[in-house]
Motif scaffolding. Sequence first.
Motif, PDB file in Angstrom:
ATOM      1  N   PHE A 111       0.657  -1.285   0.112  1.00  0.00           N
ATOM      2  CA  PHE A 111       0.049   0.047  -0.152  1.00  0.00           C
ATOM      3  C   PHE A 111       0.877   1.077  -0.171  1.00  0.00           C
ATOM      4  O   PHE A 111       1.929   1.278   0.483  1.00  0.00           O
ATOM      5  CB  PHE A 111      -0.964  -0.004   1.387  1.00  0.00           C
ATOM      6  N   ALA A 112       0.324   2.382  -0.234  1.00  0.00           N
ATOM      7  CA  ALA A 112       0.873   3.849  -0.150  1.00  0.00           C
ATOM      8  C   ALA A 112       0.719   4.234   1.209  1.00  0.00           C
ATOM      9  O   ALA A 112      -0.578   4.101   1.680  1.00  0.00           O
ATOM     10  CB  ALA A 112       0.581   4.703  -1.530  1.00  0.00           C
ATOM     11  N   PHE A 281      -3.456  -0.688  -3.878  1.00  0.00           N
ATOM     12  CA  PHE A 281      -2.681  -1.746  -3.154  1.00  0.00           C
ATOM     13  C   PHE A 281      -2.357  -2.801  -4.302  1.00  0.00           C
ATOM     14  O   PHE A 281      -3.133  -3.218  -5.228  1.00  0.00           O
ATOM     15  CB  PHE A 281      -3.272  -2.153  -1.927  1.00  0.00           C
ATOM     16  N   LEU A 282      -1.420  -3.306  -4.058  1.00  0.00           N
ATOM     17  CA  LEU A 282      -0.852  -4.646  -4.886  1.00  0.00           C
ATOM     18  C   LEU A 282      -0.997  -5.767  -4.225  1.00  0.00           C
ATOM     19  O   LEU A 282      -0.651  -5.698  -2.935  1.00  0.00           O
ATOM     20  CB  LEU A 282       0.608  -4.306  -5.222  1.00  0.00           C
ATOM     21  N   PRO A 328       7.684  -1.835   4.246  1.00  0.00           N
ATOM     22  CA  PRO A 328       7.731  -0.781   3.154  1.00  0.00           C
ATOM     23  C   PRO A 328       6.515  -0.437   2.465  1.00  0.00           C
ATOM     24  O   PRO A 328       5.684  -1.361   1.902  1.00  0.00           O
ATOM     25  CB  PRO A 328       8.822  -1.341   2.287  1.00  0.00           C
ATOM     26  N   THR A 329       5.992   1.004   2.358  1.00  0.00           N
ATOM     27  CA  THR A 329       4.878   1.299   1.746  1.00  0.00           C
ATOM     28  C   THR A 329       5.364   1.944   0.167  1.00  0.00           C
ATOM     29  O   THR A 329       6.540   2.199  -0.145  1.00  0.00           O
ATOM     30  CB  THR A 329       4.277   2.507   2.262  1.00  0.00           C
ATOM     31  N   LEU A 330       4.597   1.991  -0.768  1.00  0.00           N
ATOM     32  CA  LEU A 330       4.766   2.516  -2.238  1.00  0.00           C
ATOM     33  C   LEU A 330       5.096   3.854  -2.164  1.00  0.00           C
ATOM     34  O   LEU A 330       4.779   4.800  -1.118  1.00  0.00           O
ATOM     35  CB  LEU A 330       3.518   2.304  -2.853  1.00  0.00           C
ATOM     36  N   ASN A 331       5.902   4.447  -3.031  1.00  0.00           N
ATOM     37  CA  ASN A 331       6.315   5.810  -3.170  1.00  0.00           C
ATOM     38  C   ASN A 331       4.808   6.497  -3.180  1.00  0.00           C
ATOM     39  O   ASN A 331       4.081   6.113  -3.997  1.00  0.00           O
ATOM     40  CB  ASN A 331       7.198   6.061  -4.280  1.00  0.00           C
TER      41      ASN A 331
END
Length: 386
Positions: A111-112, A281-282, A328-331
């Motif tokens: 997720f970001a 989200f991926l 870690p989160t997305l940029n």
Amino acid sequence: MKNSFIFVVCGAREHIDTLHFSLEYLKKYTSNEIWVLTDTSRNEIPVIHDKVVDVRTPEAFNHHQASIFLKTGIHHYFPKGNRYCYLDTDILALSEEVDDVFNEFVSPISFAPDHCTMEQFSAYAVNCDCISLYDTYSNRIEKNLVAIDPLRTSSKPSIIENRKKLVSFYQQNNSIPRKIAVGLRFLFSFNRFSIPQGIYFDKKDKTWKDQTGESFMHHFRWAEISKKSGLKWNHLKGYPALPDGRSLWKLSCNHLKEQIAETFDIAVKNDHFQHWNGGVFLFDDSSHDFLNMWHESTLEIFKNPRWKTRDQGTLIKTVWQFGLQEHPTLNKKWNLIADYHNPFLRWEGNVVHIGAQESYTPALLHVYHHFGDETWDFWNTIPTVN
């Protein structure tokens, strides 16, 4: 492995219109499949798209709950062995980079970050009294401000723009050292205190003016306004303080943290946790345990009147339950949140500024409110699909 984008929509025409708008942007830039997951029996108008998965949702749910039911249970409706990117319907693809988002996946799920932290989001996730408390005192402040500064309600574009410049100046100089420096410069200036934004304070008639001499704000003292509104002014930190000491400028509480502990017996040990935003989200097969728990927890709060119908509170709970608080989160460029109330928000070419020192070239822009608002300068400068 195949990569696919997925939108979820249910119910009102406005949401389906938003979906259709966003589909045009994504179609322009992606070479991957785009799916729409919906319950067609609920929709006011048809979804116009060639890849639609139709799922009947529980009849007892309202449309909002049905959408969340599909979103958090999304992995149940698509084949295993692939990688997927979920998108809220108010996400706009803005560059050919969008397909690279699939390379950003870090198992078990990606997720970001949201644009605020957990304590600032708290009152929007649970049914506490904090929003009404803040609204009550904010309305008092506003009433007293207008009495002293009638220009506050002006709709003249030049006045609105100059007031934004002044807000931006004070936000850029919000640290204690900068406040001291600005205060000293104000003290030792003569009849005019000028700032880099091209505006100045006229000490003689106590008004802020632009270079043409037009007044756009009358002088007032925050300490006096706060007192009239039943509050105290925190001189050190520069905000009107609620009776319990919290800042009126920043809505925050710990009620979400407390409700997660009460409902699920999960301890969130960081009051200022940078929670994840559910707009993008991926996921893949390794995400199923996480998604199952998020889905089950969300269905549980539908029955609990202490919770609002949202999925982010249970997302926070699931993150901590799985020990992923440092994951870690997305940029932010993969879910750049356009906040209507952010005075820094602006375009500069293909770059979006969201803070005094923070800017991104977005691949996916999240217009989470005021979508389609043509009175909003930022919306009008979003690149169009040709």
